[in-house]
Scaffold this active site. Structure first.
Site, PDB file in Angstrom:
ATOM      1  N   THR A 275      14.198  22.017  18.168  1.00 32.38           N
ATOM      2  CA  THR A 275      14.981  21.222  19.114  1.00 32.38           C
ATOM      3  C   THR A 275      15.518  19.932  18.496  1.00 32.38           C
ATOM      4  O   THR A 275      16.259  19.199  19.161  1.00 32.38           O
ATOM      5  CB  THR A 275      14.135  20.854  20.338  1.00 32.38           C
ATOM      6  OG1 THR A 275      12.959  20.152  19.893  1.00 32.38           O
ATOM      7  CG2 THR A 275      13.732  22.088  21.119  1.00 32.38           C
ATOM      8  N   LYS A 276      15.157  19.639  17.256  1.00 36.14           N
ATOM      9  CA  LYS A 276      15.571  18.377  16.638  1.00 36.14           C
ATOM     10  C   LYS A 276      16.922  18.521  15.934  1.00 36.14           C
ATOM     11  O   LYS A 276      17.487  19.599  15.841  1.00 36.14           O
ATOM     12  CB  LYS A 276      14.487  17.913  15.651  1.00 36.14           C
ATOM     13  CG  LYS A 276      13.119  17.680  16.304  1.00 36.14           C
ATOM     14  CD  LYS A 276      13.191  16.706  17.450  1.00 36.14           C
ATOM     15  CE  LYS A 276      11.830  16.338  18.030  1.00 36.14           C
ATOM     16  NZ  LYS A 276      11.209  17.430  18.787  1.00 36.14           N
ATOM     17  N   ASN A 277      17.415  17.411  15.398  1.00 36.50           N
ATOM     18  CA  ASN A 277      18.740  17.410  14.773  1.00 36.50           C
ATOM     19  C   ASN A 277      18.765  18.227  13.489  1.00 36.50           C
ATOM     20  O   ASN A 277      19.737  18.926  13.208  1.00 36.50           O
ATOM     21  CB  ASN A 277      19.178  15.973  14.479  1.00 36.50           C
ATOM     22  CG  ASN A 277      19.394  15.160  15.737  1.00 36.50           C
ATOM     23  OD1 ASN A 277      18.798  15.428  16.782  1.00 36.50           O
ATOM     24  ND2 ASN A 277      20.241  14.149  15.652  1.00 36.50           N
TER      25      ASN A 277
END
Length: 506
Positions: A275-277
């Site tokens: 879910t992170k960049n």
């Protein structure tokens, strides 16, 4: 039976809209009945035959409903009517626009193939070392160590700061459970401090009053990739001899006053969860900014042994020298992550373009007092990690989530404050009532943010606007919103007079 589940809380797989019919399924072939209806005074009504259901989960109850008369012949995603509500069953996989979608950026599969060919799949292979070098260069940090999760990095930070039974660590309640768990595992007590109403970060003005003789550290969380007020926090820590740890899970490529987040505390933890960049599926990193902690960090990461020194040829054998655990990720995960790192600038630009599109399109709703957009202080360069909005009330937030779900859009809320959780009540203490945390956490929802969303962002905005076009009939209270906005404007940090987002590279 349907009547037995309408009293349950909203789960991710269901949503409600207003309707006046009973006991029907709506399909592409039209309305059909779960049971044969009877006519009473010109109106069709029929109680659904009761089905006794073991357990309490919505999924179990829905499976029981599917055994009702006529159900097997109906469409895969029906709408079940009961009383004045229409229930639409929509699994996450059915969403037209999910909240998150991982993306391959270039060389991920090629690097994994190379990792397999090199026959080094365990930790600290060639790709891990290249990831370490990228992070150290990007942050200007003396040491970066990949871990199998940000949780692991936080656990290492707790070990390195030597917190123990009865010690206290100050942190926000509005965070993921790993922030607190890392210290609870060492016997320490999280002390929860309220958050700022503008950035939703720990309120630095409340920290000093929460310090006791048992306090050992301050663990800040840079929510949504927006920096905490690090000048004030570091000054407080220096006055009281406390360690500063940064939970920078969401903050890679963010900065405060031109300095990268993750470089203020003695230790910081990053996440590469999907879910992170920048992602590796699961994964994290511990950044060690205090040179005195580098050697011990390597030992803790390698099961409490000096194996890293052995591999560098500094000792002729390695042995158990300290506490530790197995915190290394597979080199295949590092191979995937390196490909993401190589495209970091392009991905950052794309993410900011999406964030700015949301911010501009939702400005009229904020001007009308219908919601509040994120606040980005002038001192901060954020990384567009997530885009959230604050509804006026918790009830309106829940209704907006349900409305988006019926339009095939997954827009979840975020953390349940830790001080309200069962384990939080047992294992921690709160410094006061935490009214801002309680209020804002109940009114926040996150909009889909992922690379390649493209025109889908316009569909999300249109669905949000559609919700508020009919908002007058909901008569939602605005007291909470007005108080939050008034408090934010009284803080030292205020929104920029421009809608432009601060995106200068550091």
């Amino acid at each position: 039976m349907i009547c037995s589940i309408d009293g349950l809380s909203l789960f991710d797989c269901v949503s409600f809209v207003r309707c006046g019919w009973r006991n029907r399924i709506k399909t592409a072939r039209g309305a059909q009945w779960l049971t044969t209806p009877t006519e009473t005074m010109g109106r069709y009504q029929q109680a659904i035959q009761e089905t006794r259901i073991a357990g309490s989960w919505a999924g179990e109850r829905w499976r029981a409903i599917t055994r009702a008369s006529h159900f097997a012949a109906l469409a895969l995603r029906p709408r079940a009517f009961c009383g004045e509500f229409e229930r639409e069953v929509m699994l996450m996989s059915d969403m037209k626009i999910g909240f998150n979608r991982p993306k391959l950026t270039g060389n991920e599969l090629e690097y994994i193939r190379q990792s397999l060919e090199q026959a080094h799949l365990s930790g600290d292979g060639a790709f891990t070392k290249r990831c370490h070098a990228w992070l150290e260069r990007r942050l200007g940090a003396p040491q970066a160590l990949l871990t199998h999760s940000c949780t692991a990095a936080l656990e290492m930070a707790a070990l390195l700061t030597n917190v123990g039974p009865g010690d206290e660590v100050i942190m926000p309640s509005y965070t993921f459970v790993s922030t607190a768990n890392a210290f609870v595992l060492r016997g320490a007590v999280p002390v929860f401090v309220d958050i700022r109403p503008d950035t939703l970060n720990i309120d630095e003005r409340l920290i000093e009053a929460s310090i006791t003789p048992r306090t050992r550290a301050i663990c800040v969380v840079h929510y949504a990739g927006v920096a905490c007020e690090m000048d004030a926090i570091c000054a407080i820590a220096a006055r009281h001899g406390l360690a500063v740890i940064e939970d920078a899970a969401q903050a890679l490529m963010s900065a405060y006053r031109g300095r990268p987040l993750g470089t203020f505390g003695a230790l910081s933890a990053f996440s590469f969860h999907e879910t992170k960049n920048l992602i590796s599926g699961e994964g994290g990193a511990l950044v060690v900014n205090d040179p005195d902690l580098i050697t011990r960090a390597e030992i803790i990461r390698e099961k409490g042994t000096n194996r890293t020194r052995f591999l560098r040829g500094e000792v002729n054998k390695y042995s158990w020298v300290d506490v530790g655990s197995s915190y290394l990720p597979s080199d295949m995960l590092a191979a995937f992550l390196l490909a993401q790192f190589e495209n970091a600038e392009r991905l950052d630009e794309e993410r900011h373009a999406l964030w700015n599109a949301y911010h501009e399109a939702l400005a009229p709703l904020e001007e009308r007092g219908l919601l509040r957009r994120p606040v980005i202080p002038a001192e901060c360069r954020h990384n567009a990690h997530l885009y959230y909005v604050l509804a006026r009330t918790a009830r309106e937030r829940n209704a907006l989530i349900a409305h988006l779900r019926t339009n095939g859009i997954q827009a979840p809320f975020h953390y349940v404050p830790l001080h309200t959780a069962p384990a939080g009540r047992r294992l921690s203490r709160a410094a006061g009532e935490l009214p801002v945390t309680t209020d804002l956490s109940a009114r926040l929802l996150r909009l889909p943010m992922w690379y390649g969303l493209g025109a889908g962002a316009g569909q999300v905005v249109e669905a949000v606007q559609d919700f508020f076009r009919t908002a007058s009939s909901r008569a939602a209270a605005t007291t909470g919103y007005a108080a939050s906005r008034a408090s934010a404007l009284n803080l030292a940090w205020v929104p920029s007079t421009s809608d432009e987002v601060h995106t200068n590279a550091t």
